[in-house]
Design a protein around this motif. Sequence first.
Motif, short mmCIF file in Angstrom:
data_model
loop_
_atom_site.label_atom_id
_atom_site.label_comp_id
_atom_site.label_asym_id
_atom_site.label_seq_id
_atom_site.Cartn_x
_atom_site.Cartn_y
_atom_site.Cartn_z
N SER A 54 0.83 -1.21 0.00
CA SER A 54 0.00 0.00 0.00
C SER A 54 0.86 1.26 0.00
O SER A 54 0.59 2.21 -0.75
N ILE A 55 1.91 1.26 0.81
CA ILE A 55 2.80 2.42 0.88
C ILE A 55 3.52 2.62 -0.45
O ILE A 55 3.62 3.74 -0.95
N LYS A 56 4.01 1.54 -1.04
CA LYS A 56 4.69 1.65 -2.33
C LYS A 56 3.76 2.17 -3.41
O LYS A 56 4.15 3.00 -4.23
N LYS A 57 2.53 1.69 -3.39
CA LYS A 57 1.55 2.14 -4.39
C LYS A 57 1.26 3.63 -4.21
O LYS A 57 1.18 4.38 -5.18
N GLN A 58 1.14 4.06 -2.97
CA GLN A 58 0.89 5.47 -2.68
C GLN A 58 2.08 6.32 -3.13
O GLN A 58 1.90 7.39 -3.71
N GLN A 59 3.30 5.84 -2.87
CA GLN A 59 4.49 6.58 -3.29
C GLN A 59 4.57 6.69 -4.81
O GLN A 59 4.93 7.74 -5.34
N GLN A 60 4.22 5.61 -5.50
CA GLN A 60 4.23 5.65 -6.96
C GLN A 60 3.21 6.64 -7.49
O GLN A 60 3.48 7.38 -8.44
N THR A 61 2.04 6.67 -6.87
CA THR A 61 1.01 7.61 -7.27
C THR A 61 1.47 9.05 -7.04
O THR A 61 1.28 9.92 -7.90
N GLU A 62 2.08 9.30 -5.88
CA GLU A 62 2.58 10.64 -5.58
C GLU A 62 3.67 11.05 -6.55
O GLU A 62 3.71 12.19 -7.02
N LEU A 63 4.56 10.12 -6.89
CA LEU A 63 5.62 10.40 -7.85
C LEU A 63 5.04 10.72 -9.21
O LEU A 63 5.46 11.68 -9.87
N LYS A 64 4.07 9.94 -9.64
CA LYS A 64 3.43 10.17 -10.94
C LYS A 64 2.75 11.54 -10.96
O LYS A 64 2.88 12.30 -11.93
N ASN A 65 2.04 11.85 -9.89
CA ASN A 65 1.37 13.15 -9.80
C ASN A 65 2.38 14.30 -9.83
O ASN A 65 2.16 15.32 -10.49
N GLN A 66 3.49 14.14 -9.12
CA GLN A 66 4.53 15.18 -9.09
C GLN A 66 5.14 15.35 -10.48
O GLN A 66 5.39 16.48 -10.92
N GLN A 67 5.38 14.24 -11.19
CA GLN A 67 5.94 14.32 -12.53
C GLN A 67 4.99 15.03 -13.49
O GLN A 67 5.41 15.85 -14.31
N GLU A 68 3.71 14.73 -13.37
CA GLU A 68 2.71 15.39 -14.21
C GLU A 68 2.65 16.88 -13.88
O GLU A 68 2.56 17.72 -14.78
N LEU A 69 2.72 17.21 -12.60
CA LEU A 69 2.70 18.62 -12.19
C LEU A 69 3.93 19.35 -12.73
O LEU A 69 3.81 20.47 -13.25
N ASP A 70 5.10 18.72 -12.61
CA ASP A 70 6.32 19.32 -13.14
C ASP A 70 6.22 19.53 -14.65
O ASP A 70 6.66 20.56 -15.17
N LYS A 71 5.66 18.58 -15.35
CA LYS A 71 5.51 18.67 -16.80
C LYS A 71 4.59 19.84 -17.18
O LYS A 71 4.89 20.63 -18.08
N VAL A 72 3.47 19.95 -16.45
CA VAL A 72 2.53 21.04 -16.72
C VAL A 72 3.17 22.38 -16.41
O VAL A 72 3.03 23.35 -17.18
N GLN A 73 3.91 22.46 -15.31
CA GLN A 73 4.57 23.71 -14.95
C GLN A 73 5.63 24.08 -15.99
O GLN A 73 5.78 25.25 -16.33
N ALA A 74 6.35 23.08 -16.48
CA ALA A 74 7.37 23.34 -17.50
C ALA A 74 6.72 23.84 -18.78
O ALA A 74 7.21 24.78 -19.41
N GLU A 75 5.61 23.26 -19.18
CA GLU A 75 4.89 23.71 -20.37
C GLU A 75 4.35 25.12 -20.17
O GLU A 75 4.40 25.96 -21.09
N PHE A 76 3.87 25.40 -18.98
CA PHE A 76 3.33 26.71 -18.69
C PHE A 76 4.41 27.79 -18.73
O PHE A 76 4.20 28.87 -19.28
N THR A 77 5.57 27.49 -18.16
CA THR A 77 6.65 28.48 -18.15
C THR A 77 7.21 28.67 -19.57
O THR A 77 7.63 29.77 -19.91
N ASP A 78 7.22 27.62 -20.38
CA ASP A 78 7.68 27.75 -21.76
C ASP A 78 6.74 28.62 -22.58
O ASP A 78 7.18 29.44 -23.40
N THR A 79 5.46 28.49 -22.39
CA THR A 79 4.48 29.28 -23.16
C THR A 79 4.39 30.70 -22.61
O THR A 79 4.07 31.62 -23.35
N ALA A 80 4.72 30.90 -21.36
CA ALA A 80 4.66 32.24 -20.76
C ALA A 80 5.82 33.10 -21.25
O ALA A 80 5.71 34.31 -21.30
N GLN A 81 6.91 32.49 -21.64
CA GLN A 81 8.08 33.27 -22.04
C GLN A 81 7.99 33.66 -23.46
O GLN A 81 7.66 33.79 -24.37
#
Length: 92
Positions: free
Chosen positions: A65-92
């Motif tokens: 359960s803990i490993k599954k939760q960590q994987q989910t958190e990692l996936k969510n963080q990666q998606e958030l980072d990707k969206v933020q990177a796309e947002f900063t690229d389009t803002a510039q």
Amino acid sequence: MSKLNAEERKARDNDRFSKRVDERRVKGEDVVAYALANEKAFKFLTKDEKYSLKQRQAALVEEVSIKKQQQTELKNQQELDKVQAEFTDTAQ
């Protein structure tokens, strides 16, 4: 070799698992680990061993359960980072 009916097969299998558990117990091996790997050995454990088995199973479930939760958190963080990177690229 004669064919065994269901009851005879069950009795033969029970006898085999009983012997295997006893052999492991005599050798000092971990019979609870054996029972974790092979559920049929469960009924040949002592009361204390069954309790230990239940604790280990609960710990394994918790670990999964803990490993599954960590994987989910990692996936969510990666998606958030990707969206933020796309947002900063389009803002510039």
